[in-house]
Motif scaffolding. Structure first.
Motif, mmCIF file in Angstrom:
data_model
loop_
_atom_site.group_PDB
_atom_site.id
_atom_site.type_symbol
_atom_site.label_atom_id
_atom_site.label_comp_id
_atom_site.label_asym_id
_atom_site.label_seq_id
_atom_site.Cartn_x
_atom_site.Cartn_y
_atom_site.Cartn_z
ATOM 1 N N PRO A 1 -0.286 -1.006 -1.200
ATOM 2 C CA PRO A 1 -1.489 -0.685 -0.436
ATOM 3 C C PRO A 1 -2.530 0.070 -1.235
ATOM 4 N N THR A 2 -2.098 0.823 -2.242
ATOM 5 C CA THR A 2 -3.052 1.595 -3.030
ATOM 6 C C THR A 2 -3.866 0.683 -3.946
ATOM 7 N N ASN B 1 -10.129 -5.898 2.558
ATOM 8 C CA ASN B 1 -9.124 -5.201 1.758
ATOM 9 C C ASN B 1 -8.632 -3.929 2.449
ATOM 10 N N ALA C 1 -4.837 -3.112 3.640
ATOM 11 C CA ALA C 1 -4.150 -1.868 3.266
ATOM 12 C C ALA C 1 -3.570 -1.191 4.504
ATOM 13 N N LEU D 1 -0.496 -3.085 5.659
ATOM 14 C CA LEU D 1 0.640 -2.843 4.776
ATOM 15 C C LEU D 1 1.312 -1.511 5.103
ATOM 16 N N VAL D 2 0.508 -0.480 5.309
ATOM 17 C CA VAL D 2 1.066 0.835 5.628
ATOM 18 C C VAL D 2 1.807 0.778 6.962
ATOM 19 N N ASP E 1 5.054 -1.366 6.607
ATOM 20 C CA ASP E 1 6.047 -0.656 5.801
ATOM 21 C C ASP E 1 6.756 0.412 6.627
ATOM 22 N N VAL F 1 6.630 -5.455 0.503
ATOM 23 C CA VAL F 1 5.294 -4.902 0.720
ATOM 24 C C VAL F 1 4.315 -5.489 -0.306
ATOM 25 N N TYR G 1 1.094 -7.840 0.335
ATOM 26 C CA TYR G 1 -0.232 -7.513 -0.220
ATOM 27 C C TYR G 1 -0.865 -8.738 -0.866
#
Length: 334
Positions: free
Chosen positions: A134-135, A202, A206, A209-210, A213, A223, A227
């Motif tokens: 995610p970062t 994007n 993100a 994804l967080v 997860d 994950v 992405y």
């Protein structure tokens, strides 16, 4: 009389500022801000998984320069006509300050460099990939602001209220300089801000994804695969809106459209192959155990009829009943 008010998005008056002899480029500053965010956030996410956050710094030291090299290589290979051929200057292929970094090459070569570091540290790579996923896409979102400063990678003209104003820019001699020049105030066109569409997409990916997860405790690289699938899905439809010159293949398709499709299919296959992988134990993340713990799907409990009898049971007898003796039930109270 009706008045129509348009809230068009203005482009910056310039994309480069000079601090003495040092040029400060909006494109480079955007990428740098994304990298800083990704490192800080990745350290926290990897530590939460039980890993050593200092590893993220080691990975970044290798992944960032190789990512830049990979991004430039992809750009030069897919837009080679800009640098090679009659009237072209091949040395410009090395001039990354003029823009031109392909995210595909950046992620591919940067990930490979990071993988080498992780292998040398003898820790599993999957938890690292899941921590940084995610970062990375959040950093990509911030990096897209660089296209805003450069007035590039936009779509067709539009009358929508959030259209992007493209200004005429000139240098000190009055020559046209779309990237490095200063705005004259003249609006050349109002276009779809595809950089903004991708930035918003994007950030949404993100967030997904967080959430996924945390909700499903994903592991084993799921994950990161999610992405890749999420990013390429958005890049596919955004790429169809762009009107900037690009290499075309397969009868007129933009090269990045084809790349998005292929990589998206590969990501879906990876998600299928990694199905059921759960969050790894902290010992496994640090490379101290060969058992991933929770990274494998939980096995269902056997049905009651298949359960093994306890020690001392024989043909359904309770423990403590020897031979043919049976424990008598206590008498009912009078």
């Amino acid at each position: 009389m009706s008045v129509r008010i348009l809230a068009n998005i203005p482009s910056p008056a310039q994309g480069v500022w000079h601090l003495g002899p040092l040029p400060l480029r909006g494109y480079a500053l955007s990428i740098l801000a994304g990298i800083v965010l990704a490192i800080i956030w990745s350290r926290r996410r990897y530590a939460a998984r039980g890993g050593d956050p200092e590893l993220i710094l080691d990975v970044a030291i290798a992944a960032i320069p190789f990512g830049i090299i990979g991004g430039r290589l992809y750009h030069v290979l897919t837009d080679h006509e800009k640098y090679f051929g009659p009237g072209r200057n091949p040395w410009q292929a090395l001039n990354i300050t003029a823009g031109g970094l392909g995210i595909w090459g950046a992620v591919a070569l940067g990930t490979l460099a990071g993988w080498v570091v992780v292998r040398r540290r003898k820790v599993p790579a999957a938890p690292v990939l899941d921590a940084v996923a995610p970062t990375i896409i959040a950093a990509q979102a911030i990096g897209r602001l660089g296209n805003w400063f450069n007035q590039e990678l936009h779509g067709a003209e539009t009358t929508l209220p959030w259209g992007l104003e493209i200004y005429e820019r000139v240098d000190a001699l009055g020559r046209l300089a779309p990237v490095t020049g200063h705005s004259t105030g003249q609006v050349l066109a109002v276009v779809h801000p595809t950089f903004l569409y991708e930035l918003i997409w994007n950030l949404l990916v993100a967030a997904v994804l967080v959430w996924a997860d945390r909700r499903f405790r994903l592991g084993g690289g799921r994950v990161f695969a999610l992405y890749v699938a999420g990013y390429t899905l958005g890049r596919f439809w955004i790429e169809l809106m762009r009107t900037d010159p690009a290499t075309e293949v397969l009868g007129g398709l933009r090269i990045n459209t084809v790349t998005s499709t292929v990589v998206f299919a590969a990501a879906l296959l990876a998600l299928y192959l990694l199905r059921g992988r759960r969050r790894e134990s902290a010992a496994f993340v640090r490379g101290r155990s060969h058992d991933a713990g929770a990274d494998r799907p939980l096995q269902p409990a056997p049905p009651p009829e298949q359960a093994m009898p306890e020690v001392g049971d024989r043909a359904g007898e309770r423990p403590g009943a020897a031979g043919g003796d049976r424990a008598e039930a206590p008498e009912a109270p009078a």
